[in-house]
Design an enzyme around this catalytic site. Sequence first.
Site, PDB file in Angstrom:
ATOM      1  N   GLU A  32       0.837  -1.211   0.000  1.00  0.00           N
ATOM      2  CA  GLU A  32       0.000   0.000   0.000  1.00  0.00           C
ATOM      3  C   GLU A  32       0.870   1.258   0.000  1.00  0.00           C
ATOM      4  OE1 GLU A  32      -2.093  -1.878   3.426  1.00  0.00           O
ATOM      5  OE2 GLU A  32      -3.772  -0.704   2.699  1.00  0.00           O
ATOM      6  N   TYR A  33       1.979   1.187   0.738  1.00  0.00           N
ATOM      7  CA  TYR A  33       2.911   2.323   0.764  1.00  0.00           C
ATOM      8  C   TYR A  33       3.480   2.555  -0.639  1.00  0.00           C
ATOM      9  CZ  TYR A  33       7.027   5.101   1.863  1.00  0.00           C
ATOM     10  OH  TYR A  33       7.975   6.083   1.887  1.00  0.00           O
ATOM     11  N   ASP A  34       3.925   1.478  -1.270  1.00  0.00           N
ATOM     12  CA  ASP A  34       4.485   1.594  -2.625  1.00  0.00           C
ATOM     13  C   ASP A  34       3.478   2.244  -3.568  1.00  0.00           C
ATOM     14  OD1 ASP A  34       6.848   0.406  -1.891  1.00  0.00           O
ATOM     15  OD2 ASP A  34       6.292  -1.597  -2.596  1.00  0.00           O
TER      16      ASP A  34
ATOM     17  N   SER B 137      18.508   4.803  -2.340  1.00  0.00           N
ATOM     18  CA  SER B 137      17.444   3.803  -2.294  1.00  0.00           C
ATOM     19  C   SER B 137      17.252   3.300  -3.729  1.00  0.00           C
ATOM     20  CB  SER B 137      16.171   4.387  -1.715  1.00  0.00           C
ATOM     21  OG  SER B 137      15.745   5.441  -2.512  1.00  0.00           O
ATOM     22  N   LEU B 138      16.244   2.516  -3.945  1.00  0.00           N
ATOM     23  CA  LEU B 138      16.066   1.921  -5.272  1.00  0.00           C
ATOM     24  C   LEU B 138      14.699   2.269  -5.823  1.00  0.00           C
ATOM     25  CD1 LEU B 138      17.296  -1.714  -4.560  1.00  0.00           C
ATOM     26  CD2 LEU B 138      18.380  -0.113  -6.127  1.00  0.00           C
TER      27      LEU B 138
ATOM     28  N   GLU C 141      19.821 -10.244  -7.479  1.00  0.00           N
ATOM     29  CA  GLU C 141      19.969 -10.542  -6.045  1.00  0.00           C
ATOM     30  C   GLU C 141      18.602 -10.510  -5.393  1.00  0.00           C
ATOM     31  OE1 GLU C 141      22.556  -7.489  -4.502  1.00  0.00           O
ATOM     32  OE2 GLU C 141      24.203  -8.087  -5.812  1.00  0.00           O
TER      33      GLU C 141
ATOM     34  N   ASP D 262      14.258  -8.079   3.179  1.00  0.00           N
ATOM     35  CA  ASP D 262      13.495  -7.137   3.985  1.00  0.00           C
ATOM     36  C   ASP D 262      14.170  -6.995   5.339  1.00  0.00           C
ATOM     37  OD1 ASP D 262      11.457  -5.456   4.644  1.00  0.00           O
ATOM     38  OD2 ASP D 262      10.061  -7.051   5.176  1.00  0.00           O
TER      39      ASP D 262
ATOM     40  N   ARG E 116      21.204   3.684   7.608  1.00  0.00           N
ATOM     41  CA  ARG E 116      21.102   4.582   6.461  1.00  0.00           C
ATOM     42  C   ARG E 116      20.626   5.975   6.876  1.00  0.00           C
ATOM     43  NH1 ARG E 116      17.211   3.407   1.402  1.00  0.00           N
ATOM     44  NH2 ARG E 116      15.640   3.626   3.011  1.00  0.00           N
TER      45      ARG E 116
ATOM     46  N   GLU F 242      22.589  -5.698   4.038  1.00  0.00           N
ATOM     47  CA  GLU F 242      21.288  -5.730   4.688  1.00  0.00           C
ATOM     48  C   GLU F 242      21.376  -6.609   5.932  1.00  0.00           C
ATOM     49  OE1 GLU F 242      19.153  -3.815   3.296  1.00  0.00           O
ATOM     50  OE2 GLU F 242      17.129  -4.438   3.863  1.00  0.00           O
TER      51      GLU F 242
ATOM     52  N   TYR G  41      25.836  -6.368   0.083  1.00  0.00           N
ATOM     53  CA  TYR G  41      25.390  -6.294  -1.309  1.00  0.00           C
ATOM     54  C   TYR G  41      26.086  -5.245  -2.161  1.00  0.00           C
ATOM     55  CZ  TYR G  41      22.155  -2.808   0.669  1.00  0.00           C
ATOM     56  OH  TYR G  41      21.605  -1.747   1.324  1.00  0.00           O
TER      57      TYR G  41
ATOM     58  N   LYS H 293       9.735  -5.939  -7.615  1.00  0.00           N
ATOM     59  CA  LYS H 293       9.061  -6.462  -6.428  1.00  0.00           C
ATOM     60  C   LYS H 293       8.290  -7.759  -6.716  1.00  0.00           C
ATOM     61  CE  LYS H 293       9.686  -3.328  -3.097  1.00  0.00           C
ATOM     62  NZ  LYS H 293       8.584  -2.756  -2.361  1.00  0.00           N
TER      63      LYS H 293
ATOM     64  N   CYS I 145     -12.819 -13.074  31.816  1.00  0.00           N
ATOM     65  CA  CYS I 145     -12.027 -14.064  31.088  1.00  0.00           C
ATOM     66  C   CYS I 145     -12.982 -15.076  30.449  1.00  0.00           C
ATOM     67  CB  CYS I 145     -11.077 -14.779  32.040  1.00  0.00           C
ATOM     68  SG  CYS I 145     -10.321 -16.257  31.325  1.00  0.00           S
TER      69      CYS I 145
ATOM     70  N   CYS J 131     -12.407 -18.756  32.461  1.00  0.00           N
ATOM     71  CA  CYS J 131     -12.761 -19.018  33.859  1.00  0.00           C
ATOM     72  C   CYS J 131     -13.758 -18.009  34.427  1.00  0.00           C
ATOM     73  CB  CYS J 131     -11.507 -19.056  34.733  1.00  0.00           C
ATOM     74  SG  CYS J 131     -10.785 -17.434  34.982  1.00  0.00           S
TER      75      CYS J 131
ATOM     76  N   CYS K  12      -6.404 -11.870  32.387  1.00  0.00           N
ATOM     77  CA  CYS K  12      -7.326 -12.596  33.252  1.00  0.00           C
ATOM     78  C   CYS K  12      -6.721 -12.502  34.655  1.00  0.00           C
ATOM     79  CB  CYS K  12      -7.406 -14.055  32.798  1.00  0.00           C
ATOM     80  SG  CYS K  12      -7.994 -15.167  34.068  1.00  0.00           S
TER      81      CYS K  12
ATOM     82  N   CYS L 187      -6.630 -19.813  36.747  1.00  0.00           N
ATOM     83  CA  CYS L 187      -7.467 -20.042  35.553  1.00  0.00           C
ATOM     84  C   CYS L 187      -6.935 -21.270  34.803  1.00  0.00           C
ATOM     85  CB  CYS L 187      -7.416 -18.798  34.667  1.00  0.00           C
ATOM     86  SG  CYS L 187      -8.042 -19.058  32.989  1.00  0.00           S
TER      87      CYS L 187
HETATM   88  S1  IVH Z   1      21.420  -2.221  -3.463  1.00  0.00           S
HETATM   89  C1  IVH Z   1      22.253   1.724  -4.961  1.00  0.00           C
HETATM   90  N1  IVH Z   1      20.854  -4.758  -2.988  1.00  0.00           N
HETATM   91  O1  IVH Z   1      16.737  -2.113  -0.419  1.00  0.00           O
HETATM   92  C2  IVH Z   1      21.643   0.469  -4.563  1.00  0.00           C
HETATM   93  N2  IVH Z   1      19.691  -3.102  -1.751  1.00  0.00           N
HETATM   94  O2  IVH Z   1      15.421   0.638  -1.464  1.00  0.00           O
HETATM   95  C3  IVH Z   1      21.373   0.424  -3.124  1.00  0.00           C
HETATM   96  N3  IVH Z   1      18.125  -4.008  -0.116  1.00  0.00           N
HETATM   97  O3  IVH Z   1      18.291   0.518   1.250  1.00  0.00           O
HETATM   98  C4  IVH Z   1      20.850  -0.780  -2.618  1.00  0.00           C
HETATM   99  N4  IVH Z   1      18.514  -6.134  -0.514  1.00  0.00           N
HETATM  100  O4  IVH Z   1      18.284  -1.727   2.368  1.00  0.00           O
HETATM  101  C5  IVH Z   1      20.589  -3.477  -2.676  1.00  0.00           C
HETATM  102  N5  IVH Z   1      20.498  -7.027  -2.647  1.00  0.00           N
HETATM  103  C6  IVH Z   1      20.228  -5.754  -2.334  1.00  0.00           C
HETATM  104  C7  IVH Z   1      19.286  -5.407  -1.341  1.00  0.00           C
HETATM  105  C8  IVH Z   1      19.040  -4.058  -1.096  1.00  0.00           C
HETATM  106  C9  IVH Z   1      17.826  -5.269   0.218  1.00  0.00           C
HETATM  107  C10 IVH Z   1      17.511  -2.806   0.491  1.00  0.00           C
HETATM  108  C11 IVH Z   1      18.515  -1.839   1.001  1.00  0.00           C
HETATM  109  C12 IVH Z   1      18.205  -0.522   0.364  1.00  0.00           C
HETATM  110  C13 IVH Z   1      16.810  -0.740  -0.138  1.00  0.00           C
HETATM  111  C14 IVH Z   1      16.628   0.030  -1.401  1.00  0.00           C
END
Ligand code: IVH
Length: 669
Positions: free
Chosen positions: A37-39, A84-85, A115, A119, A138, A174, A226, A315, A409, A412, A427, A432
């Site tokens: 939902e966030y995404d 982030s990605l 890869e 999470d 981070r 991670e 990673y 995803k 409860c 009991c 309780c 009990c």
């Molecule tokens: S690479 C520039 N590889 O996903 C690339 N991130 O939204 C930076 N994560 O903050 C991340 N597995 O915490 C990379 N195999 C993986 C990962 C990974 C989990 C997390 C990581 C990052 C978030 C990106």
Amino acid sequence: MRDLAGVKERVEELRGEINHHNYRYYVLDSPEISDAEYDELMRELKQLEEQYPQFLTPDSPTQRVGAAPVEAFGVVEHPLPLLSLGNVFSRDELLAWYTRTSRLVAGKQFNFVGEHKIDGLAVALTYVDGQLITGATRGDGFRGEDITQNLRTIRSIPLSVSKEAPTRFEVRGEVFLPKEGFNKLNQERADEGLSLFANPRNAAAGSVRQLDPRITAKRPLDIYIYMLGYAEGKATPPTHWETMEYLESLGFKVNPNNRLFTTIEQVEEYHRTWVEGKESLPYEADGIVVKVDSVDLQERLGNIGHEPRWAIAYKFPAIQATTCLNDIGISVGRTGTLNPYAILEPVSVGGVTIKQAALHNEDDIRRKDIRIGDTVIVQRAGEVIPQVIGPIVSKRSGQEKIFTMPPRCPVCGAEAIKLEGEVMHYCSNSACPAQVQQRLEHFVSRGGMDIRGIGESLSATLLQAGLVRNVADLYDLKKEQLIQLDRMADKSADNVLSSIEKSKQRPLARVIFALGILHIGEEMAELLAKEFHSIDNLAKASRDYLTNISTVGPKLADSIIVFFKQEENRNIINRLKMAGVRLEEEAAQPEELSLAGEEFVITGRLEAFSRQEAEARIKALGGSTSSSVTRRTTYLVVGADPGSKLAHAQALGTKLLTEEELLHLLEQK
Ligand code: IVH
């Protein structure tokens, strides 16, 4: 078509919502909505900002990586921001990313690395002259929290590496809590009446952000590295794949499921494979990460805002479903907690039929505004207990009923109470039957006195037959009494009695845990055993003394005092003592332990004991365990149907042990 004012309004609304959820997720570790939902919110905002760039502002949540660090820890400035990605959710979107990337590198052919996107929690580790000097979260991408002391407790993070390594370098990875550890932690928290972690990411974050590193050390955290952030004083490999091999050779843990690909179709296939296969992984992954392999091309592609153009997250579809919440039931926990749970119209979520889901507590039900009769979204992630995410308000008929905790409860009939400052109802009757049975089951459980042969059903039988009223009665059981019970053969009775006998030698920490004192989980029991060395010392401790121990808060101190004040509990302890249960011990010095310094990895299925148990026994003798084979691994224990770890160990020349040899080793020591 929306008019411009309408667009602006929606953009602002989305920003407000996303900022709120960022705070819940990153700062409080307690999200209100699912990642999916966030995404979706983020995606809508990004799309509007792309389409109407006049509404893009520098403070938009799309322009930053996370939330500000919490002040309790020192601040670390990241020399290179942690990115982030970007996300894609379908094959078409993946192909669009590929086409764009190809165009940017003028049609040059390139390889990819696939890869798992684990999470967990991103960390940056800095090494100078071969020593780990800083470990940081981070944070907002530029400044993170200094959690070095906590990260040092994670066994898979090398504290030092070869002098051959670059003089100064940073690796990123991670940190995560494997599913098994996550479930166990939540189970313990439920038993202790604490709020549950919503997912392994929050649990990992909560664990590394403990102010006391000893608590972190008790959690089975792990890491996969990673990427290499930067390196000085030495040339590093020209591709990501080779960089990972290089880091692995330095002793870093790299995910063995990473793969090198030459075509985007192979990447697509990798994603498909893990959509199906992710359930079997020991960790929670919410997608794959696709990275351009060539470091030179990565640099040419560069970043856009906080996202690299050379990598993307693809995803996995979230396993959610909607169904009707038919009723809310209450189960009684060992400490008397009244735990509400959802009784659902059975629904298949990712191939598994779900009839029940956790609801945590009344406040949580209120906050999510879940009502009986609602159509709700349920989510299942890995082996994690199914969760009710929330109601679909638009589907309400008006007949839905607001839930309130019953005043008594359900087992009991004693009064239900809620203590000041606590979220759970309890309780009030410690006699009990539901509580007594849970306490007995807890006492004999594997993490407790580990009395084999007495499970849920025999516990119930013993209570019903009046042979056992409290845990001390177990030690008075006679064979004649047991064989009179239904389905209890001569041999089984002997086995039960011999398990009871063996339990007398359990370490003090197990006994403290097994007693089921409110708020004492396995971790806390171990800390208390180390601190007090005997039950009598613990029972005598004053409130002041207890609260002076850094990990013991006033709530826990009170619960210990109350427990030992109760006549019944004091009797039980006296009777355990008379029966010969070990209630004191000398503090063992780590170097005296026979397996100190030796690391074990297990592959394949064990026959004589569970993997968890084998690991516990190794650890009890001072050894460590890990989930992957590296140069530091002393032994690989090879069970039935071993996995790829075997080939890896053979390549590294790691010593191999059969299960029998392991047993022998454990018994000898
Ligand atoms: S690479 C520039 N590889 O996903 C690339 N991130 O939204 C930076 N994560 O903050 C991340 N597995 O915490 C990379 N195999 C993986 C990962 C990974 C989990 C997390 C990581 C990052 C978030 C990106």
